[in-house]
Design a protein around this motif. Structure first.
Motif, short mmCIF file in Angstrom:
data_model
loop_
_atom_site.label_atom_id
_atom_site.label_comp_id
_atom_site.label_asym_id
_atom_site.label_seq_id
_atom_site.Cartn_x
_atom_site.Cartn_y
_atom_site.Cartn_z
N UNK A 59 68.71 -56.21 -11.29
CA UNK A 59 67.45 -54.90 -11.04
C UNK A 59 66.59 -55.05 -9.84
N UNK A 60 66.66 -56.33 -9.49
CA UNK A 60 66.33 -57.06 -7.43
C UNK A 60 67.93 -57.35 -6.66
N UNK A 61 68.00 -56.34 -5.44
CA UNK A 61 69.23 -56.71 -4.61
C UNK A 61 68.48 -57.70 -3.29
N UNK A 62 68.44 -58.35 -3.46
CA UNK A 62 67.46 -59.02 -1.66
C UNK A 62 67.76 -60.73 -1.39
N UNK A 63 67.33 -61.49 -0.70
CA UNK A 63 67.74 -62.60 -0.33
C UNK A 63 67.29 -63.09 -1.40
N UNK A 64 66.39 -63.51 -1.80
CA UNK A 64 65.45 -64.14 -3.18
C UNK A 64 67.04 -64.58 -4.12
#
Length: 197
Positions: free
Chosen positions: A189-194
């Motif tokens: 769902x999310x593409x980020x550093x976390x």
């Protein structure tokens, strides 16, 4: 005999066995760090909803996840994140935006740990947050406390080996840690550093 008093020194207690469930230790020198991508939570409540779900929801967010627990008179919500990737202010803004939270009741930084020695001096048995702490995804704490109690009963009543008892508890907590970590493995769902972390 039951007494309510504050104890700082185990040697002051005249008991064959002591089960220490006094909560989060003040000092983590006697603990090993558990692996987990989260280290902070924001806690809040929402008004009770009519016809709400009757179970706890765990909702993925850009910063981690949020628990949503419907209670008889309100809904408890907690926004969990990693302060290395998300500031408290950004987490607060995302929490308010995503879950319509108006007021943050508490900012709760936390460490995740397991006692190096679940049994101290052959008679002090650690349990609860005195034994370990892991984030609440999948609600594994109670099952782990119960597993530890079973191991301690085997130790006390059936002469289970002390080293075997310690290793069984530590191994169980490490398996719980890995079970929780797998929940983060395949986020799409999310593409980020976390989430890359």
């Amino acid at each position: 005999l039951e007494k309510d008093e504050n104890i700082d020194d185990y040697s002051k207690l005249d008991a064959d066995y002591i089960i220490d469930c006094r909560g989060t230790p003040k000092n983590l020198d006697s603990y090993d760090t558990l692996s987990n991508p989260l280290n902070c939570a924001l806690l809040s409540t929402l008004p009770k909803k009519n016809n709400d779900v009757k179970w706890t929801r765990c909702v993925a967010t850009p910063d981690g996840w949020c628990f949503y627990i419907p209670l008889p008179d309100k809904t408890s919500v907690g926004y969990l994140f990693n302060g290395q990737y998300t500031t408290v202010e950004k987490a607060k803004n995302n929490f308010k935006k995503l879950f319509k939270v108006k007021k943050i009741n508490q900012v709760f930084p936390f460490k995740q740990y397991i006692a190096k020695k679940p049994i101290i001096d052959d008679r002090v048995l650690l349990n609860g947050n005195k034994l370990f702490f892991l984030e609440p995804l999948e609600a594994t704490a109670m099952a782990t406390y119960n597993f530890s109690i079973k191991c301690y009963f085997d130790y006390i009543f059936y002469n289970a080996n002390i080293m075997t008892t310690k290793l069984k508890i530590i191994d169980y907590v490490n398996k719980v840690q890995n079970f929780i970590l797998w929940q983060y493995r395949n986020n799409t769902l999310y593409k980020n550093k976390f989430w890359k972390h």
